[in-house]
Design a protein around this motif. Structure first.
Motif, PDB file in Angstrom:
ATOM      1  N   UNK A   1       1.002  -1.222  -0.336  1.00 24.75           N
ATOM      2  CA  UNK A   1      -0.156  -0.120  -0.225  1.00 24.75           C
ATOM      3  C   UNK A   1       0.957   1.631  -0.051  1.00 24.75           C
ATOM      4  N   UNK A   2       0.758   2.231   0.049  1.00 25.51           N
ATOM      5  CA  UNK A   2       1.317   3.587   0.030  1.00 25.51           C
ATOM      6  C   UNK A   2       0.402   4.349   1.299  1.00 25.51           C
ATOM      7  N   UNK A   3       1.259   5.824   1.353  1.00 23.24           N
ATOM      8  CA  UNK A   3       0.948   6.551   2.852  1.00 23.24           C
ATOM      9  C   UNK A   3       1.536   8.277   2.558  1.00 23.24           C
ATOM     10  N   UNK A   4       0.560   8.562   2.780  1.00 25.52           N
ATOM     11  CA  UNK A   4       0.432  10.010   2.826  1.00 25.52           C
ATOM     12  C   UNK A   4       0.636  10.700   3.743  1.00 25.52           C
ATOM     13  N   UNK A   5       1.646  11.193   4.441  1.00 21.23           N
ATOM     14  CA  UNK A   5       1.775  11.872   5.639  1.00 21.23           C
ATOM     15  C   UNK A   5       1.392  13.387   5.293  1.00 21.23           C
ATOM     16  N   UNK A   6       0.938  14.424   5.052  1.00 21.92           N
ATOM     17  CA  UNK A   6       0.929  15.062   4.435  1.00 21.92           C
ATOM     18  C   UNK A   6      -0.829  15.071   3.947  1.00 21.92           C
ATOM     19  N   UNK A   7      -1.530  14.316   4.162  1.00 24.10           N
ATOM     20  CA  UNK A   7      -3.180  13.961   3.504  1.00 24.10           C
ATOM     21  C   UNK A   7      -3.727  12.723   4.667  1.00 24.10           C
ATOM     22  N   UNK A   8      -3.997  13.294   5.250  1.00 17.66           N
ATOM     23  CA  UNK A   8      -4.283  11.915   6.309  1.00 17.66           C
ATOM     24  C   UNK A   8      -6.088  11.399   6.299  1.00 17.66           C
ATOM     25  N   UNK A   9      -6.400  12.113   5.130  1.00 24.73           N
ATOM     26  CA  UNK A   9      -7.996  12.028   5.249  1.00 24.73           C
ATOM     27  C   UNK A   9      -7.705  10.888   4.000  1.00 24.73           C
ATOM     28  N   UNK A  10      -7.025  11.096   2.986  1.00 25.77           N
ATOM     29  CA  UNK A  10      -6.596  10.134   1.739  1.00 25.77           C
ATOM     30  C   UNK A  10      -5.778   8.848   2.458  1.00 25.77           C
ATOM     31  N   UNK A  11      -4.945   8.399   3.305  1.00 23.70           N
ATOM     32  CA  UNK A  11      -4.444   7.761   4.310  1.00 23.70           C
ATOM     33  C   UNK A  11      -5.367   7.348   4.529  1.00 23.70           C
TER      34      UNK A  11
END
Length: 248
Positions: free
Chosen positions: A57-67
């Motif tokens: 998977x992928x994580x977006x530290x600057x976009x927690x809603x997407x994460x």
């Protein structure tokens, strides 16, 4: 007003404008994604038939809603029945699967960034459940995440009011084009057995709107997940203008 005062006001206005632009997100710059991949087999199992779970998977530290949304959608893809409760996390799902799975059973889950453009992040989700049958159960889904709106866009969010029927008519034209290009239109039995259908998987990709179909819906399992493309030019007056990529 003197020329000096006019110049001073102009300078202040330019400075304020520059400050505002500094504090607004730059949606032309892609979000940074971090890959998180792991594969785990059943604890204390040492033979070649151990059940396993592969999560990529992928994580977006600057976009927690997407994460959080990515994890939720992946968890939804683990359900074999719509009434099944969702596990609390991917880690919990992995533990539950490995504790109950039969030998040679496995689950593969993936989330990847398909595209980023015009403030949109297009995530493609994949799953594959192998329970020892002739073939496994594959799944696909999209997330069209709007950074300005901080949410995933549904089809109704993408279309102008009252235009859903027109959208699916455009999709049917794309389906006919696919049949012709693959020469499947020359096989009456195929056309009869696999007519056009709607799909829940719609992505606002940069070159065109992409439709992805679950296996066995518009083609046999062996042909996999069929993709259809609808050019944005065919969706004028149907899709919201602000969602049409600038380069289209």
């Amino acid at each position: 007003m003197s020329l000096l005062k006019i110049a001073s006001v102009a300078c202040i206005a330019l400075t304020l404008g520059a400050c505002q632009s500094l504090f607004q997100p730059n949606y032309s710059t892609p979000l940074e994604a971090t890959r998180d991949a792991s594969e785990q087999s059943k604890p204390d199992c040492t033979n070649a038939d151990c059940p396993l779970v592969n999560i990529d998977t992928v994580h977006f530290a600057k976009e927690p809603k997407l994460d959080a949304l990515i994890e939720q959608r992946l968890l939804e893809m683990t359900r074999t029945r719509s009434s099944d409760p969702l596990p609390s996390s991917l880690a919990t799902y992995r533990e539950q699967f490995l504790s109950t799975a039969a030998p040679r059973n496995s689950m593969y889950l993936q989330a990847k960034v398909r595209e980023q453009h015009d403030g949109l992040v297009i995530i493609e989700l994949s799953s594959y459940l192998d329970q020892g049958a002739t073939h496994g159960e594959p799944g696909r889904a999209f997330i069209n995440y709007s950074r300005p709106q901080q949410k995933a866009l549904s089809l109704s969010d993408m279309l102008l009011p009252g235009k859903e029927e027109a959208f699916w008519k455009a999709a049917q034209v794309a389906h006919n084009s696919w049949l012709i290009s693959t020469r499947l239109s020359l096989e009456p039995e195929f056309v009869k057995r696999y007519p056009f259908q709607k799909t829940p998987n719609v992505a606002l990709t940069s070159g065109s709107v992409t439709l992805k179909y679950p296996t066995t819906t518009i083609a046999p399992y062996a042909l996999g997940h069929i993709e259809l493309q609808i050019p944005y030019s065919r969706l004028e007056g149907i899709i919201k203008p602000e969602l049409v990529p600038a380069r289209s």
